[in-house]
Design an enzyme around this catalytic site. Sequence first.
Site, PDB file in Angstrom:
ATOM      1  CG  HIS A  58      -5.178  -1.022   6.579  1.00 10.75           C
ATOM      2  ND1 HIS A  58      -4.551  -1.452   5.078  1.00 10.75           N
ATOM      3  CD2 HIS A  58      -6.213  -1.802   6.369  1.00 10.75           C
ATOM      4  CE1 HIS A  58      -5.648  -2.473   5.609  1.00 10.75           C
ATOM      5  NE2 HIS A  58      -6.082  -2.162   6.308  1.00 10.75           N
TER       6      HIS A  58
ATOM      7  CD  GLU B 239      -2.261  -0.934   3.047  1.00  8.47           C
ATOM      8  OE1 GLU B 239      -3.249  -2.208   3.020  1.00  8.47           O
ATOM      9  OE2 GLU B 239      -2.267  -0.290   3.735  1.00  8.47           O
TER      10      GLU B 239
END
Lengths: 375, 296
Positions: free
Chosen positions: B247, B209
């Site tokens: 996140h 990510e």
Amino acid sequence: MLVTEAQGKALLRAAAVTTPSSHELRSLDEVRDCRVDFPVAVKAQVAAGGRGKAGGIRKANSPSELESAFDAIMGMRFGGEAPSSVLVESWLDIERELYLAVAIDSRVGGFNVLYSPRGGINIEDGPPPLSYPVGLARNFRAHAFRALLEPVESDAKVRERVISTARRLLEIAQANECTTVEVNPLVVCRGGALIAADAKVALDDAASFRRAATAAAIAAARDKAEREIRLCEEANLMLVWLDGEIGLISGGAGMTMAAMDAIDGAGAHPACFLDVSGNPTPAGFGLAFDLLDRAPNVKGILVSMFGGGLHTDRVAKTLVELLARRASAKPVTLRLNGTRSDLATTILGEAGYRNHATLEVAVADIVKKVAGARS
Amino acid sequence: MSILLDADVRVLIVGITGKFGTFSVKDLAQSHTRVVAGVAPGRGGQAIEGIPVFSSVAAAMQETHANAALIYVPAMVALDAVLETIEAGCPLIAYPGDGLPVLDAMEMRAAALEHGAHLVGPNSPGLISPGKAKLGFMPSFCYAPGPIGVISRSGSLSYEACFRLSQAGLGQTSVIGIGGDPVRGVNAAEAIALFHDDPETRAIIYLGEIGGSEEYALAEYAKRPDAKPSAALLVGRTAPAGKKMGHAAAMIGSYAESWAAKVEALDRAGVVIARDLDGLPAAAASALARTMKPAA
């Protein structure tokens, strides 16, 4: 979450890190009553970065200049945020600007100490700062940091003061559960004293169950947040608005980003990051559709869920009921894959909706529908 | 072979009386993973779904010879549960929970390293060695046995990515969720080293990510002359800077944390890049094709 400079500096002062003498002012009356020695720095108090470059810091040489600087700054927005106050500080007699920070670093597995002998507003344009990977705060060793500093900081007096300041920043981060405590610039004044001219402090949201100050900061930010963001937080959905036209309802942080990227790959633009995996119920999907149906930039909605633990047939039933009483005419595309997707396809089919076989096919479909609705 | 988790694993579940704990007893049984004990303070002597419950991890390990733990307790008591499990001598622990204070994650990581234990998590679905065993809550139907080692920062992305790999005939030795938080037990560099040492893993797939710096560990590894071939999919190409994308660690704070900077570093190091999920099976197949054929 980031707190304001004034809140950050209060933490620094409590640990005996020197900051400039200052007044935090919220109204013109407070500005008029405030006694300061000019010149002063007038600084917007916002929990957002890039403040200096955006004109949020000004110099005032007189009471009238202070008033006009206050007015100007309070009318500005920084990353969409209005300043809560201004900080008025004595203008510093700067010899040199340093950069010193402690921050959580994933590869260090804990705290990293960062130092640059040339700090200030353009720190990101220069060479990367020196890094001292500490891990747990209790593993900080002055001699180890000194050995790293010697080649980059030739002034021994400054070096020693930086080392003791770094230890204090670590203690602040540990005691208050901060993920970042950054001082930029850390000013070397004529005479050699170090003064923290700015403070960027991020608190660890996850520690709010045992840190009253963190819980209070989160509550205050929620009160100030847009209504939509607040509703989503309360419903356990995660929403970030983006600039595009495709409303995206998805599940899981990684898959939601993957779907955003797929929309981009098809030549369109996502209007949001909206993760409903925390609440994949009629209430959660209902709120998601309600927000996207009202948002004027959203021209069509893609629901993309991959069922792992989630049963997609339940999602299908929820969507069928929700779409039956939905008033908006914005086009919708559905894609429910994974656990029990055969059942989901049947349930959607009986209600007249197609369940698309893959994310890519679904993205192509919604992009086409939105383009069709425009032409 | 596989990493960390094999068919002979004996699992204990800490927090077995909770909703996730009880679900996991059935779910692991369906995945042919042996659950031998549960732990719930004050509930020793009871049984859940036929599994004996103990009041402490040490007692459970002594009685049942468990050698892996799955911990389902709330974030506010997670550090205590993980430290108890590490200090009882358990060599492999998964803590899937999210919302853990980062200081607690740091203490967990330090304790695991000190005791030579492997901790998977926080904020991760755990670890699975397809066809052998699983220590987590990922959906088993997404996985198939095969030669690929998978490392992922995101649970949801790993399910669908592995489902697509499995459909394409690209099975996995093990799939490890290193988690979405900034501080973790087994990190990317350590997971890469485990797959490097696993003789059955012929290629490494990294699902990453934006935000943080873990991806650079793969770039450094890929430059080694003895590196196994690798491919990567990074999501968040369209994410704006300064916004947390779900996140805790998925936020771009500097250029080095951006999609472009990471992809450039990985590409230059020779990692096959999948630009999006659709391109992942082809990238994985291409990495696998670079594997040296073992001498006959």
